[in-house]
Design an enzyme around this catalytic site. Sequence first.
Site, PDB file in Angstrom:
ATOM      1  N   LYS A   1     -58.568 -88.826  70.807  1.00 28.77           N
ATOM      2  CA  LYS A   1     -57.798 -90.071  70.932  1.00 28.77           C
ATOM      3  C   LYS A   1     -57.313 -90.471  69.537  1.00 28.77           C
ATOM      4  O   LYS A   1     -58.097 -90.928  68.718  1.00 28.77           O
ATOM      5  CB  LYS A   1     -58.647 -91.181  71.536  1.00 28.77           C
ATOM      6  CG  LYS A   1     -57.833 -92.421  71.853  1.00 28.77           C
ATOM      7  CD  LYS A   1     -58.663 -93.512  72.484  1.00 28.77           C
ATOM      8  CE  LYS A   1     -57.780 -94.660  72.959  1.00 28.77           C
ATOM      9  NZ  LYS A   1     -56.885 -95.188  71.928  1.00 28.77           N
TER      10      LYS A   1
ATOM     11  N   ASP B   1     -55.624 -92.443  66.578  1.00 32.17           N
ATOM     12  CA  ASP B   1     -55.612 -93.869  66.239  1.00 32.17           C
ATOM     13  C   ASP B   1     -54.262 -94.233  65.628  1.00 32.17           C
ATOM     14  O   ASP B   1     -54.117 -94.366  64.421  1.00 32.17           O
ATOM     15  CB  ASP B   1     -56.749 -94.142  65.242  1.00 32.17           C
ATOM     16  CG  ASP B   1     -57.066 -95.619  65.130  1.00 32.17           C
ATOM     17  OD1 ASP B   1     -56.547 -96.409  65.935  1.00 32.17           O
ATOM     18  OD2 ASP B   1     -57.849 -95.983  64.225  1.00 32.17           O
TER      19      ASP B   1
ATOM     20  N   GLU C   1     -61.095 -91.894  66.642  1.00 35.00           N
ATOM     21  CA  GLU C   1     -61.330 -93.070  67.474  1.00 35.00           C
ATOM     22  C   GLU C   1     -62.121 -92.777  68.740  1.00 35.00           C
ATOM     23  O   GLU C   1     -62.890 -93.614  69.205  1.00 35.00           O
ATOM     24  CB  GLU C   1     -59.978 -93.702  67.845  1.00 35.00           C
ATOM     25  CG  GLU C   1     -60.101 -94.993  68.634  1.00 35.00           C
ATOM     26  CD  GLU C   1     -58.758 -95.564  69.041  1.00 35.00           C
ATOM     27  OE1 GLU C   1     -58.739 -96.661  69.631  1.00 35.00           O
ATOM     28  OE2 GLU C   1     -57.721 -94.919  68.785  1.00 35.00           O
TER      29      GLU C   1
END
Length: 329
Positions: A36, A38, A181
Site C-alpha cells: 500500500k 503512501d 504503510e
Amino acid sequence: MAGYESGMGGLPAYRPMMAQLGSLPEGDARWAYEMKWDGVRALAYVEGGQVRLYSRNGNDVTAAYPELGELGRAVGGWPCVLDGEVVAFDEQGRPRFNALQPRVHQRDPAKVRRLMTLAPATYFLFDVLHMGDDPVIGLPYTERRTLLANLVRPGPRWDVPPYLEGPAGQVLDQSRRLGIEGVVAKLAGSPYRPGRRSPEWRKVKNFRSQEVVIGGWKPGQGRRANMIGSLLVGVYEIGLLRYAGHVGTGFTDATLRRLEEILRPLERPVSPFDEPVPREFARDAHWVEPRIVGEVQYAEWTDDFRLRHPSWRGLRDDKIPRAVAREEA
C-alpha cells in the site's frame, strides 16, 4: 459505467475502484497482495503519446507531475487507462505522504520545476482499465496485472511493482520492515469495479489514519504566536459533520503558513459542525467553510467520537469533503 464527465480523446472516463479497511485473509489462497503506497491516487489516460492524470475526485493534476509525461511513450503506442499511486520518497528512500505534500497543490510551472528536483514524483502502477478499443475491467485481477506488466515499459519515474501471492502474514511483515504503510489484499478473480468501494479489495494498515474535514482553527501561542496553532476537524455521519477533535502536532512552520493561506479566505462567522464543539476548543476559534480535506494519524477513536492523539499527515485535495466518513474495519 461509472465515470467522469469526460475522459481523454477517444478513451472513456472511469472512476477508481477503492478498497475497504479490513483484516488479512490468512490462509486463503484466493487472494493476492500489493504494497500500500503512501501517496496520492491517480488515473492515467494515455493516448497518442500524451498523458493526462486525474485525481480520485476527478481533478486534472497533470500539471503537478510533469516528470510523468514520458509515460506516454512507454506503452507501445496503445491507448489505455491505467491506475496507480503517485509517491515521493523520504531521505531513507521510503515512500512518504508528507514528502509529496509540496507537490499536491502546486501548479505554477516554475515552482513545479524546482520541486521536481527537491521532491521528484514516482508513479507506481497497479491496474489497467482500458486498452486499445476495449475495456478490460471485466477481466480477473491477475489477468489485468499480466496485461499491465506486458504493456508498460518501466521508466525512470514510473514502475509496475509485482503483486505477491502470500502468505499474507509474511507480506504484511515485509511491509513493516520496509517502512511501508501496509498492504492491499485483492481477490485474484475479481473484476475492476469503477467508482465502488469493494470488499474484494481489502487494505490492511500498519498504522491508523483517518481523512478529516477542517472546520476551523485555533490561534497559536508561544513559538506559534501569530499563526495557526491547531485545527478543528470532523467527519460526516448520516449527512452531518460531527466534531472529531483538534490536531496540534505533525506540522512544520511551512505547512502552517500554507494552511493559513488556504483557510483564511474560507472563514465564516459560525461553526460548520452539526454538534457543539467543547467550549475550550470553540473559544477564539476561527471557523471555516468545510471544503478542505486532510489526513491524520491517530491512536484510537474514543467512546465519545474523538480522535485520540491525532497528528497531521497532510492535505488531501483528491478527496471530496462529503465523502469523508469514520473509517473502521
